[in-house]
Design a protein around this motif. Structure first.
Motif, PDB file in Angstrom:
ATOM      1  N   VAL A 104       0.789  13.405  -9.018  1.00 16.27           N
ATOM      2  CA  VAL A 104       0.425  14.650  -7.649  1.00 16.27           C
ATOM      3  C   VAL A 104       1.374  16.101  -8.188  1.00 16.27           C
ATOM      4  O   VAL A 104       1.402  16.593  -8.208  1.00 16.27           O
ATOM      5  CB  VAL A 104      -0.269  15.119  -6.615  1.00 16.27           C
ATOM      6  N   GLY A 105       2.728  15.821  -7.566  1.00 17.20           N
ATOM      7  CA  GLY A 105       3.724  16.192  -7.680  1.00 17.20           C
ATOM      8  C   GLY A 105       4.088  16.818  -8.804  1.00 17.20           C
ATOM      9  O   GLY A 105       4.560  18.302  -9.049  1.00 17.20           O
ATOM     10  N   GLY A 106       4.068  15.776 -10.393  1.00 17.39           N
ATOM     11  CA  GLY A 106       4.024  15.685 -11.632  1.00 17.39           C
ATOM     12  C   GLY A 106       3.484  17.026 -11.656  1.00 17.39           C
ATOM     13  O   GLY A 106       3.748  17.591 -12.983  1.00 17.39           O
ATOM     14  N   LEU A 107       2.410  16.744 -11.666  1.00 15.94           N
ATOM     15  CA  LEU A 107       0.684  17.523 -12.188  1.00 15.94           C
ATOM     16  C   LEU A 107       1.385  19.248 -11.638  1.00 15.94           C
ATOM     17  O   LEU A 107       0.462  20.069 -12.314  1.00 15.94           O
ATOM     18  CB  LEU A 107      -0.535  16.870 -11.123  1.00 15.94           C
ATOM     19  N   LEU A 108       1.345  19.519 -10.274  1.00 20.29           N
ATOM     20  CA  LEU A 108       1.934  20.725  -9.480  1.00 20.29           C
ATOM     21  C   LEU A 108       2.433  20.973 -10.880  1.00 20.29           C
ATOM     22  O   LEU A 108       2.993  22.591 -10.898  1.00 20.29           O
ATOM     23  CB  LEU A 108       1.639  20.012  -8.352  1.00 20.29           C
ATOM     24  N   PHE A 160       3.288   6.271  -5.994  1.00 16.65           N
ATOM     25  CA  PHE A 160       3.334   6.924  -6.992  1.00 16.65           C
ATOM     26  C   PHE A 160       2.415   7.794  -6.166  1.00 16.65           C
ATOM     27  O   PHE A 160       2.519   8.714  -7.864  1.00 16.65           O
ATOM     28  CB  PHE A 160       2.696   5.727  -7.754  1.00 16.65           C
ATOM     29  N   ALA A 161       1.649   8.075  -6.002  1.00 18.00           N
ATOM     30  CA  ALA A 161       0.334   9.196  -6.057  1.00 18.00           C
ATOM     31  C   ALA A 161       1.010  10.541  -5.851  1.00 18.00           C
ATOM     32  O   ALA A 161       0.210  11.305  -6.721  1.00 18.00           O
ATOM     33  CB  ALA A 161      -1.060   8.697  -5.324  1.00 18.00           C
ATOM     34  N   MET A 192       0.970  -0.966   0.057  1.00 17.96           N
ATOM     35  CA  MET A 192       0.563  -0.097  -0.085  1.00 17.96           C
ATOM     36  C   MET A 192       1.149   1.323   0.319  1.00 17.96           C
ATOM     37  O   MET A 192       0.228   2.424  -0.529  1.00 17.96           O
ATOM     38  CB  MET A 192      -1.092  -0.027   1.205  1.00 17.96           C
ATOM     39  N   ASN A 193       1.881   1.045   0.498  1.00 18.95           N
ATOM     40  CA  ASN A 193       2.596   2.610   0.882  1.00 18.95           C
ATOM     41  C   ASN A 193       3.852   2.781  -0.616  1.00 18.95           C
ATOM     42  O   ASN A 193       3.119   3.796  -1.039  1.00 18.95           O
ATOM     43  CB  ASN A 193       3.698   2.126   1.539  1.00 18.95           C
ATOM     44  N   LEU A 194       3.274   1.412  -1.495  1.00 17.59           N
ATOM     45  CA  LEU A 194       3.739   2.361  -3.054  1.00 17.59           C
ATOM     46  C   LEU A 194       2.990   2.540  -3.598  1.00 17.59           C
ATOM     47  O   LEU A 194       3.260   3.646  -4.271  1.00 17.59           O
ATOM     48  CB  LEU A 194       4.011   1.196  -3.293  1.00 17.59           C
ATOM     49  N   PHE A 195       1.668   2.612  -3.578  1.00 22.84           N
ATOM     50  CA  PHE A 195       0.432   3.713  -4.144  1.00 22.84           C
ATOM     51  C   PHE A 195       1.078   4.810  -3.788  1.00 22.84           C
ATOM     52  O   PHE A 195       1.069   5.507  -4.417  1.00 22.84           O
ATOM     53  CB  PHE A 195      -0.583   2.378  -4.098  1.00 22.84           C
TER      54      PHE A 195
END
Length: 123
Positions: A12-16, A7-8, A1-4
Motif C-alpha cells: 500500500v505504501g508503494g502504491l501511494l 507485506f500489505a 499473520m504479522n508478516l502478511f
C-alpha cells in the motif's frame, strides 16, 4: 499473520508513493509553457510523385492536415499527365490555405524516378 500485514503495508505504501509521484509529475508538465507558433521554424515538405500508390489520396491528405504552424508542401513529378498529379490538384482545391507548389522536371540522372523528382524539387 504479522508478516502478511507487513507485506500489505509495504504494498500500500508503494502504491501511494507511485500515485503521489504521478500527480506531481502531471502538475509539473501542465505548468510548462508550450512554445508559441512564432518559435517553430518554417519547414518545406518534399513529396515525390510517380503513379498511383495504394491509399495515395489518404497519404497526401495527411500532409495537408498537419497541425504544425508554418510549413509548405512541394510535390514533384516528371510528367503533368501522371495520375498522381490529378490527386494532388484535387487536394490543392480542397485545402487552399496550405502553401503548395507542384514542380515538374525531367532530370533522369538517377535510377529511381521518385529520387529524380526529389532532386528536381530540391533545386
Amino acid at each position: 499473520m504479522n508478516l502478511f500485514y507487513l507485506f500489505a503495508l509495504v504494498a500500500v505504501g508503494g502504491l501511494l508513493y507511485s500515485l503521489v509521484s504521478l500527480v506531481i509529475a502531471r502538475q509539473r508538465l501542465a505548468q510548462k509553457a508550450l512554445p508559441q507558433a512564432e518559435q517553430y521554424p518554417g519547414v518545406s515538405i518534399l513529396k515525390p510523385l510517380k503513379g498511383l500508390d495504394d491509399r495515395l489520396e489518404e497519404n497526401l491528405r495527411s500532409f495537408f492536415e498537419l497541425s504544425y504552424p508554418k510549413y509548405e508542401l512541394l510535390f514533384g513529378g516528371s510528367d503533368a499527365s501522371d495520375p498522381a498529379v490529378a490527386v494532388v490538384r484535387n487536394l490543392f482545391e480542397e485545402f487552399p490555405a496550405v502553401p503548395t507548389r507542384l514542380v515538374f522536371g525531367k532530370n533522369e540522372s538517377l535510377y529511381n524516378p521518385k529520387v529524380n523528382n526529389l532532386q528536381n524539387m530540391y533545386a
